[in-house]
Write a protein that holds these residues in place. Structure first.
Motif, PDB file in Angstrom:
ATOM      1  N   LEU A   1       6.312  12.491  -4.039  1.00 47.45           N
ATOM      2  CA  LEU A   1       6.963  11.418  -3.287  1.00 47.45           C
ATOM      3  C   LEU A   1       5.950  10.335  -2.972  1.00 47.45           C
ATOM      4  CD1 LEU A   1       9.521  10.392  -1.841  1.00 47.45           C
ATOM      5  CD2 LEU A   1       8.693  11.560   0.203  1.00 47.45           C
ATOM      6  N   GLU A   2       6.196   9.145  -3.486  1.00 44.80           N
ATOM      7  CA  GLU A   2       5.325   8.003  -3.210  1.00 44.80           C
ATOM      8  C   GLU A   2       5.986   7.152  -2.132  1.00 44.80           C
ATOM      9  OE1 GLU A   2       2.754   4.595  -5.553  1.00 44.80           O
ATOM     10  OE2 GLU A   2       4.344   5.669  -6.613  1.00 44.80           O
ATOM     11  N   ILE A   3       5.272   6.975  -1.028  1.00 46.97           N
ATOM     12  CA  ILE A   3       5.811   6.287   0.143  1.00 46.97           C
ATOM     13  C   ILE A   3       5.116   4.946   0.316  1.00 46.97           C
ATOM     14  CG2 ILE A   3       6.072   6.391   2.646  1.00 46.97           C
ATOM     15  CD1 ILE A   3       6.004   9.415   2.430  1.00 46.97           C
ATOM     16  N   HIS A   4       5.920   3.915   0.537  1.00 48.53           N
ATOM     17  CA  HIS A   4       5.384   2.608   0.904  1.00 48.53           C
ATOM     18  C   HIS A   4       4.995   2.692   2.371  1.00 48.53           C
ATOM     19  CE1 HIS A   4       5.683  -1.550   2.375  1.00 48.53           C
ATOM     20  NE2 HIS A   4       5.181  -1.847   1.198  1.00 48.53           N
TER      21      HIS A   4
ATOM     22  N   ILE B   1       0.857  -1.171   0.000  1.00 45.92           N
ATOM     23  CA  ILE B   1       0.000   0.000   0.000  1.00 45.92           C
ATOM     24  C   ILE B   1       0.902   1.233   0.000  1.00 45.92           C
ATOM     25  CG2 ILE B   1      -1.860   1.202   1.177  1.00 45.92           C
ATOM     26  CD1 ILE B   1      -2.649  -1.585   0.318  1.00 45.92           C
ATOM     27  N   THR B   2       0.617   2.175  -0.893  1.00 44.45           N
ATOM     28  CA  THR B   2       1.425   3.387  -0.976  1.00 44.45           C
ATOM     29  C   THR B   2       0.536   4.612  -0.833  1.00 44.45           C
ATOM     30  OG1 THR B   2       1.233   3.555  -3.375  1.00 44.45           O
ATOM     31  CG2 THR B   2       3.097   2.287  -2.514  1.00 44.45           C
ATOM     32  N   SER B   3       1.190   5.726  -0.539  1.00 41.92           N
ATOM     33  CA  SER B   3       0.516   7.006  -0.462  1.00 41.92           C
ATOM     34  C   SER B   3       1.454   8.047  -1.043  1.00 41.92           C
ATOM     35  CB  SER B   3       0.171   7.341   0.988  1.00 41.92           C
ATOM     36  OG  SER B   3      -0.513   8.571   1.061  1.00 41.92           O
ATOM     37  N   LYS B   4       0.900   9.056  -1.689  1.00 36.93           N
ATOM     38  CA  LYS B   4       1.712  10.117  -2.267  1.00 36.93           C
ATOM     39  C   LYS B   4       1.526  11.396  -1.474  1.00 36.93           C
ATOM     40  CE  LYS B   4       1.907   8.668  -7.070  1.00 36.93           C
ATOM     41  NZ  LYS B   4       1.676   9.090  -8.453  1.00 36.93           N
ATOM     42  N   ILE B   5       2.642  12.101  -1.262  1.00 39.41           N
ATOM     43  CA  ILE B   5       2.607  13.399  -0.614  1.00 39.41           C
ATOM     44  C   ILE B   5       3.457  14.365  -1.430  1.00 39.41           C
ATOM     45  CG2 ILE B   5       2.217  12.496   1.706  1.00 39.41           C
ATOM     46  CD1 ILE B   5       5.197  13.009   2.278  1.00 39.41           C
TER      47      ILE B   5
ATOM     48  N   ASP C   1      10.580   3.911  -7.988  1.00 42.52           N
ATOM     49  CA  ASP C   1       9.775   2.992  -7.183  1.00 42.52           C
ATOM     50  C   ASP C   1       9.363   3.694  -5.893  1.00 42.52           C
ATOM     51  OD1 ASP C   1      10.274   1.077  -9.093  1.00 42.52           O
ATOM     52  OD2 ASP C   1      11.922   0.148  -7.990  1.00 42.52           O
ATOM     53  N   PRO C   2       8.259   3.255  -5.288  1.00 37.53           N
ATOM     54  CA  PRO C   2       7.869   3.874  -4.016  1.00 37.53           C
ATOM     55  C   PRO C   2       8.987   3.754  -2.979  1.00 37.53           C
ATOM     56  CG  PRO C   2       6.097   2.504  -4.842  1.00 37.53           C
ATOM     57  CD  PRO C   2       7.275   2.269  -5.732  1.00 37.53           C
ATOM     58  N   VAL C   3       9.139   4.799  -2.197  1.00 40.23           N
ATOM     59  CA  VAL C   3      10.195   4.842  -1.189  1.00 40.23           C
ATOM     60  C   VAL C   3       9.791   3.970  -0.013  1.00 40.23           C
ATOM     61  CG1 VAL C   3      11.410   6.346   0.420  1.00 40.23           C
ATOM     62  CG2 VAL C   3      10.910   7.143  -1.882  1.00 40.23           C
ATOM     63  N   ARG C   4      10.676   3.059   0.355  1.00 42.33           N
ATOM     64  CA  ARG C   4      10.443   2.189   1.515  1.00 42.33           C
ATOM     65  C   ARG C   4      11.479   2.541   2.566  1.00 42.33           C
ATOM     66  NH1 ARG C   4       8.464  -3.442   2.136  1.00 42.33           N
ATOM     67  NH2 ARG C   4       7.955  -3.288  -0.068  1.00 42.33           N
ATOM     68  N   PHE C   5      11.027   3.207   3.628  1.00 43.70           N
ATOM     69  CA  PHE C   5      11.934   3.586   4.707  1.00 43.70           C
ATOM     70  C   PHE C   5      12.202   2.366   5.579  1.00 43.70           C
ATOM     71  CE2 PHE C   5       9.810   7.647   3.721  1.00 43.70           C
ATOM     72  CZ  PHE C   5      10.926   8.426   3.464  1.00 43.70           C
ATOM     73  N   PRO C   6      13.458   2.121   5.952  1.00 37.32           N
ATOM     74  CA  PRO C   6      13.767   0.995   6.841  1.00 37.32           C
ATOM     75  C   PRO C   6      13.133   1.205   8.219  1.00 37.32           C
ATOM     76  CG  PRO C   6      15.755   1.833   5.794  1.00 37.32           C
ATOM     77  CD  PRO C   6      14.654   2.798   5.475  1.00 37.32           C
ATOM     78  N   ASP C   7      12.813   0.124   8.883  1.00 40.09           N
ATOM     79  CA  ASP C   7      12.122   0.242  10.164  1.00 40.09           C
ATOM     80  C   ASP C   7      13.035   0.695  11.298  1.00 40.09           C
ATOM     81  OD1 ASP C   7      13.573  -2.080  10.392  1.00 40.09           O
ATOM     82  OD2 ASP C   7      11.908  -3.300  11.133  1.00 40.09           O
ATOM     83  N   ASN C   8      14.330   0.785  11.076  1.00 41.68           N
ATOM     84  CA  ASN C   8      15.212   1.299  12.123  1.00 41.68           C
ATOM     85  C   ASN C   8      15.419   2.812  12.010  1.00 41.68           C
ATOM     86  OD1 ASN C   8      16.713   1.154   9.804  1.00 41.68           O
ATOM     87  ND2 ASN C   8      18.551   0.358  10.777  1.00 41.68           N
ATOM     88  N   TYR C   9      14.744   3.468  11.084  1.00 46.24           N
ATOM     89  CA  TYR C   9      14.789   4.917  10.946  1.00 46.24           C
ATOM     90  C   TYR C   9      13.605   5.526  11.692  1.00 46.24           C
ATOM     91  CZ  TYR C   9      18.467   5.192   7.414  1.00 46.24           C
ATOM     92  OH  TYR C   9      19.662   5.144   6.765  1.00 46.24           O
ATOM     93  N   ASP C  10      13.829   6.693  12.251  1.00 47.83           N
ATOM     94  CA  ASP C  10      12.791   7.388  13.009  1.00 47.83           C
ATOM     95  C   ASP C  10      11.607   7.773  12.124  1.00 47.83           C
ATOM     96  OD1 ASP C  10      11.708   8.685  15.319  1.00 47.83           O
ATOM     97  OD2 ASP C  10      12.345  10.604  14.462  1.00 47.83           O
TER      98      ASP C  10
END
Length: 165
Positions: A58-61, A2-6, A26-35
């Protein structure tokens, strides 16, 4: 997925795509160890009924902290998939702090330990993350402003000449 754009500043979006999506769209997937991952998870809300489709640069996963589909603890990204204007501003601020802190650290390290000029380090940073919507001078100016605030020089005593004869 699921993605969202901002919508955020263009150079910050380019930085996110360069750092977290390996310079692809590709949608940006932030690692879970980042704030920022946890910030996004906290900001996810249910989509309002009269809300238009997502748009932005910016499309965010969206983070899914559920281990299995049967697990009912936490937010389900299928339901909680909306990031509003307030959330976009908060995310933009977090990304900006992340980008400039990385750049400032790199500038200090390269100058003081490796002897590389500031302009060369900024050029390398921009090339690495494919940031094109901001100039090198703007990034350098930001660094100089930050450095002046962080490393204030001591004010010296004002010596006046004694003009008495």
């Amino acid at each position: 997925m699921i993605t969202s754009k901002i919508h955020i500043k263009p150079h910050l979006a380019e930085y996110c795509y360069g750092k977290f999506s390996l310079c692809t769209t590709d949608p940006v997937r932030f690692p879970d160890n980042y704030d920022i991952y946890h910030t996004i998870w906290n900001l996810m809300t249910k989509r309002p009924v009269n809300c238009p489709a997502d748009s932005g640069n910016l499309e965010i996963h969206l983070p899914n902290r559920r281990k299995q589909e049967e697990d009912r603890i936490g937010k389900d990204p299928v339901v909680y998939n909306y990031l509003g204007l307030r959330a976009a501003k908060i995310i933009e601020r977090k990304v900006e702090v992340m980008m400039f802190s990385e750049l400032h650290d790199k500038l200090d390290e390269n100058k003081h330990f490796l002897g590389i000029d500031y302009i060369d380090t900024v050029y390398e940073f921009m090339k690495k993350y494919q940031v094109n919507s901001i100039t090198e001078d703007a990034l350098l100016k930001n660094y100089y402003r930050w450095r002046e605030v962080v490393r204030r020089r001591k004010i010296r005593r004002n010596y006046k000449k004694n003009l008495t004869y």
